[in-house]
Design an enzyme around this catalytic site. Sequence first.
Site, short mmCIF file in Angstrom:
data_model
loop_
_atom_site.label_atom_id
_atom_site.label_comp_id
_atom_site.label_asym_id
_atom_site.label_seq_id
_atom_site.Cartn_x
_atom_site.Cartn_y
_atom_site.Cartn_z
N ASP A 1 -7.03 0.34 8.63
CA ASP A 1 -7.67 1.22 9.61
C ASP A 1 -6.58 1.89 10.44
O ASP A 1 -5.63 1.24 10.88
CB ASP A 1 -8.61 0.38 10.50
CG ASP A 1 -9.60 1.23 11.28
OD1 ASP A 1 -9.16 2.13 12.02
OD2 ASP A 1 -10.80 0.99 11.15
N HIS B 1 -18.58 0.42 4.92
CA HIS B 1 -17.27 -0.23 5.00
C HIS B 1 -17.38 -1.56 5.72
O HIS B 1 -18.12 -1.70 6.69
CB HIS B 1 -16.23 0.67 5.69
CG HIS B 1 -16.70 1.25 6.99
ND1 HIS B 1 -17.56 2.32 7.05
CD2 HIS B 1 -16.42 0.90 8.26
CE1 HIS B 1 -17.79 2.62 8.32
NE2 HIS B 1 -17.13 1.77 9.08
P1 AMP Z 1 -17.32 2.37 12.10
O1 AMP Z 1 -17.99 3.46 11.30
O2 AMP Z 1 -17.60 2.48 13.56
O3 AMP Z 1 -17.64 0.99 11.57
O4 AMP Z 1 -15.76 2.52 11.98
C1 AMP Z 1 -15.11 3.50 11.23
C2 AMP Z 1 -13.66 3.09 11.15
O5 AMP Z 1 -12.99 3.96 10.27
C3 AMP Z 1 -12.95 3.15 12.50
O6 AMP Z 1 -12.39 1.87 12.81
C4 AMP Z 1 -11.88 4.21 12.27
O7 AMP Z 1 -10.68 3.92 12.95
C5 AMP Z 1 -11.69 4.17 10.77
N1 AMP Z 1 -11.17 5.38 10.18
C6 AMP Z 1 -11.66 6.63 10.33
N2 AMP Z 1 -10.93 7.51 9.60
C7 AMP Z 1 -9.97 6.79 8.96
C8 AMP Z 1 -8.91 7.12 8.07
N3 AMP Z 1 -8.69 8.37 7.66
N4 AMP Z 1 -8.13 6.11 7.61
C9 AMP Z 1 -8.34 4.85 8.01
N5 AMP Z 1 -9.31 4.47 8.85
C10 AMP Z 1 -10.14 5.43 9.33
#
Ligand code: AMP
Length: 139
Positions: free
Chosen positions: A30, A99
């Site tokens: 992340d 995820h």
């Molecule tokens: P959530 O949908 O709230 O469970 O979390 C989405 C997660 O995806 C967050 O912790 C973000 O930091 C992470 N995230 C979003 N874009 C990216 C990316 N390009 N690479 C890695 N992590 C990501």
Amino acid sequence: MPNCIFCKIVHGEIPSVKVYEDARVFAFEDINPISIGHTLIIPKSHAENIWEISEEDLAAIHVASKKIAQAIRKALDPTGVAVLQLNGRGVNQMVMHYHLHLIPRTANSPEISMTQWNIVPGDMALIRKTGEKIAAAMR
Ligand code: AMP
Ligand code: ZN
């Protein structure tokens, strides 16, 4: 799925720090980590949430979560690892591609907020009624 950031990561169209990949699953770090080692595991095939994902992909993600949690333990020696997964805007799902978060906590690092809550006894009548409603919906 066009315009899905995690589909783009699976296809290598945007960069990621990959830690694991198999036929069904992709795992990467992340970029806004709650703690160092915060890792996301996703299905290669697009599914938005727990209601959409196939049982095969869900099983593959959980098998991979054990392998990756073992690697996190070996690499980072955490005091614990939180496993978290959000479904829907109401619980702040931000990326609409399923995820599973693996969030390690290492010694002397701050408490991870979502692993802490006050233990307050519930209304047993409501708990029973709700349990019965969910159990009935299983049929
Ligand atoms: P959530 O949908 O709230 O469970 O979390 C989405 C997660 O995806 C967050 O912790 C973000 O930091 C992470 N995230 C979003 N874009 C990216 C990316 N390009 N690479 C890695 N992590 C990501
Ligand atoms: Zn996607």
